[in-house]
Design a protein around this motif. Sequence first.
Motif: not given
Length: 379
Positions: A286, A290, A292
């Motif tokens: 990722a 992105k 999180w």
Amino acid sequence: MDKVQLIATAPMGLEAIVAREVRELGYDDVMVENGKVMFQADKSAIARANLWLRTADRVLLKLGEFPATTFDELFEGTKALPWPDWIPEDAAFPVEGRSHKSQLSSVPACQGIVKKAVVEKMKTRYGTEWFPEDGPRYVIEVALLGDIATLTIDTTGPGLHKRGYRKLITEAPLKETMAAAMVLLSRWRPGRPLVDPFCGSGTIPVEAAMIGWNIAPGLRREFAAEAWPTLDRALWDEAREEAYDLLRDDEPLDIVGSDIDPAAIEVAEAAAKKAGLAGELKFHQAPVAKLWPAGDYGCIVTNPPYGERIGSKDEVEKAVRQLGSVFANLPTWSLFALSPSKQFEHYFGKHADKKRKLFNGRIECNLNMYHGPLPPRRD
């Protein structure tokens, strides 16, 4: 048990961390100088220090130290040391050297003088004129700093960063010792999430897991001094048994590594598997934008890409800006990012609470520290 003088060599900037590790092993007679931590201990410390030190480069046995402004002084000082107490008759004993601000500036000449002096001392003990040097290796080092010569024998062999779990590497790998230092400086502990969004070879997640489970970093490898007949094999067996007894592999771990490069994820997963941590660490492909992270009071510990390593200048700036944007939405988290860029804080969008100068190989870097709140105390 006989006392020995040991030197744990340390990357510049990590001396205090290495000294703390030495004291945590129970050795209190500690002195710190640039690039090294000196301590006195019994012979078992040779095994324990090699097995446990996460941030040192190697462990040296100090034979002696004396003034040397001439080759005669170097020869006589070296010959006076108890080399045969350690080095058997069949041993290989190559001599390495370095000189800094010394009148004896020719390193090859100093190596030759030391070799000759050791041979002369060995002749008196073993009563022979020739040594085959086909046995165990005892690598001698003569270090000249100013007018002082320090003579040591390397107990480690390949550097302590060689843990044995990383057979494959990405383009610009972070040394295991530096990754461990970053985790230790973050004060992360199991029970808190840890994320590395530029995980590369997976070194930071693996080192964090080893810290979390109290795995001795040298448990999966061998050391030069293990082959020494002059050092009791039982010391190594006892040190390894102690290390296994101190394992805490029942601690739950929440450690995640991600990277935009799918090849890096494959390398990281292979390293985790080799380290026996395949089921405990999570890796996924990722981009940092992105990212999180789940949970509160976590730590982001990372070594973002930079121009000297990989990526164009624009790509590096973009990645750091995205990292800053992600961190801005994590009010309870802390972040520790190693970067050589003087503009890191500018692109990140926030001044670091603290910076620590470290060297990633020969590249001068700062560990930019952003301290979030500590988790509430549990009853």
